[in-house]
Design an enzyme around this catalytic site. Structure first.
Site, PDB file in Angstrom:
ATOM      1  CG  HIS A 192      -0.303  -0.151   2.528  1.00 24.29           C
ATOM      2  ND1 HIS A 192       0.077  -1.383   3.017  1.00 24.29           N
ATOM      3  CD2 HIS A 192       0.051   0.750   3.467  1.00 24.29           C
ATOM      4  CE1 HIS A 192       0.629  -1.230   4.209  1.00 24.29           C
ATOM      5  NE2 HIS A 192       0.639   0.067   4.501  1.00 24.29           N
ATOM      6  CG  HIS A 219       0.748   5.465   4.047  1.00 22.92           C
ATOM      7  ND1 HIS A 219      -0.105   5.345   5.113  1.00 22.92           N
ATOM      8  CD2 HIS A 219       1.548   4.373   4.083  1.00 22.92           C
ATOM      9  CE1 HIS A 219       0.166   4.233   5.780  1.00 22.92           C
ATOM     10  NE2 HIS A 219       1.174   3.619   5.177  1.00 22.92           N
TER      11      HIS A 219
HETATM   12  P1  AMP Z   1       1.809   0.557   7.380  1.00 15.23           P
HETATM   13  O1  AMP Z   1       1.729  -0.944   7.123  1.00 15.23           O
HETATM   14  O2  AMP Z   1       2.828   0.924   8.414  1.00 15.23           O
HETATM   15  O3  AMP Z   1       1.995   1.333   6.110  1.00 15.23           O
HETATM   16  O4  AMP Z   1       0.471   1.020   8.049  1.00 15.23           O
HETATM   17  C1  AMP Z   1      -0.788   0.460   7.756  1.00 15.23           C
HETATM   18  C2  AMP Z   1      -1.788   1.565   7.640  1.00 15.23           C
HETATM   19  O5  AMP Z   1      -3.051   0.957   7.430  1.00 15.23           O
HETATM   20  C3  AMP Z   1      -1.916   2.474   8.870  1.00 15.23           C
HETATM   21  O6  AMP Z   1      -1.834   3.831   8.445  1.00 15.23           O
HETATM   22  C4  AMP Z   1      -3.297   2.136   9.422  1.00 15.23           C
HETATM   23  O7  AMP Z   1      -3.931   3.247  10.007  1.00 15.23           O
HETATM   24  C5  AMP Z   1      -4.021   1.652   8.183  1.00 15.23           C
HETATM   25  N1  AMP Z   1      -5.110   0.708   8.410  1.00 15.23           N
HETATM   26  C6  AMP Z   1      -5.096  -0.386   9.195  1.00 15.23           C
HETATM   27  N2  AMP Z   1      -6.273  -1.035   9.139  1.00 15.23           N
HETATM   28  C7  AMP Z   1      -7.052  -0.332   8.293  1.00 15.23           C
HETATM   29  C8  AMP Z   1      -8.388  -0.481   7.812  1.00 15.23           C
HETATM   30  N3  AMP Z   1      -9.175  -1.492   8.195  1.00 15.23           N
HETATM   31  N4  AMP Z   1      -8.870   0.441   6.944  1.00 15.23           N
HETATM   32  C9  AMP Z   1      -8.091   1.488   6.566  1.00 15.23           C
HETATM   33  N5  AMP Z   1      -6.824   1.677   6.968  1.00 15.23           N
HETATM   34  C10 AMP Z   1      -6.314   0.790   7.828  1.00 15.23           C
END
Ligand code: AMP
Length: 146
Positions: free
Chosen positions: A105, A107
């Site tokens: 993903h 951001h």
């Molecule tokens: P990272 O793997 O460090 O890039 O972070 C994962 C991101 O996914 C974080 O910013 C979380 O806030 C976000 N996140 C986790 N679960 C969900 C969800 N169910 N829907 C949307 N965002 C999510």
């Protein structure tokens, strides 16, 4: 050491299968974009490939290219939607790289002069706020694509 396994039960895989809710903002054949539930700033959203990929290390290059195309489109949309001064794009790989959810993903975080980002995963956003922000981004996307 990296672990290249893809766990199809990760939370973003569940969102893609419709097994978990999400505030969707954009979708095409290759990619899906939705609001981050613990935003580091107003309008923080995520772009993911539909194809399974743990992170940038195992992703198919066509999927990566599609993700970045969507990232560019959504980045322009969030700037317009929130009258932002800039946009931060982040992407984390493996626990040592800051990755928490193991489906690739990217951001997209709108930025404003003099305003710091919230710490990662600091606070769950209000669902109504997320929904309203998703609507603003979708309206901006419609304008860009029109
Ligand atoms: P990272 O793997 O460090 O890039 O972070 C994962 C991101 O996914 C974080 O910013 C979380 O806030 C976000 N996140 C986790 N679960 C969900 C969800 N169910 N829907 C949307 N965002 C999510």
């Amino acid at each position: 050491m990296t672990n290249n396994g893809y766990d199809s039960d990760n939370i973003f895989a569940k969102i893609l299968r419709g097994e978990m809710p999400a505030h969707k903002i954009y979708e095409d054949d290759q990619t899906f974009a939705f609001m981050d539930i613990m935003p580091r700033g107003i309008g923080h959203c995520l772009v993911i490939p539909k194809a399974p990929a743990r992170n940038i290390l195992d992703a198919n290059t066509d999927a990566l290219a599609s993700v970045m195309k969507t990232v560019q489109l959504v980045a322009k949309a969030v700037i317009n939607a929130f009258s932002a001064d800039g946009v931060t794009i982040q992407q984390f790989n493996e626990p040592a790289g800051g990755q928490v959810v193991f489906h690739l993903h990217v951001h997209i975080i709108p930025r404003f002069d003099g305003v710091r980002m919230n710490p990662p995963a600091s606070q769950m956003a209000d669902q109504q706020v997320l929904s309203a922000n998703a609507d603003k981004i979708m309206a901006a996307l419609t304008q860009l694509q029109g």
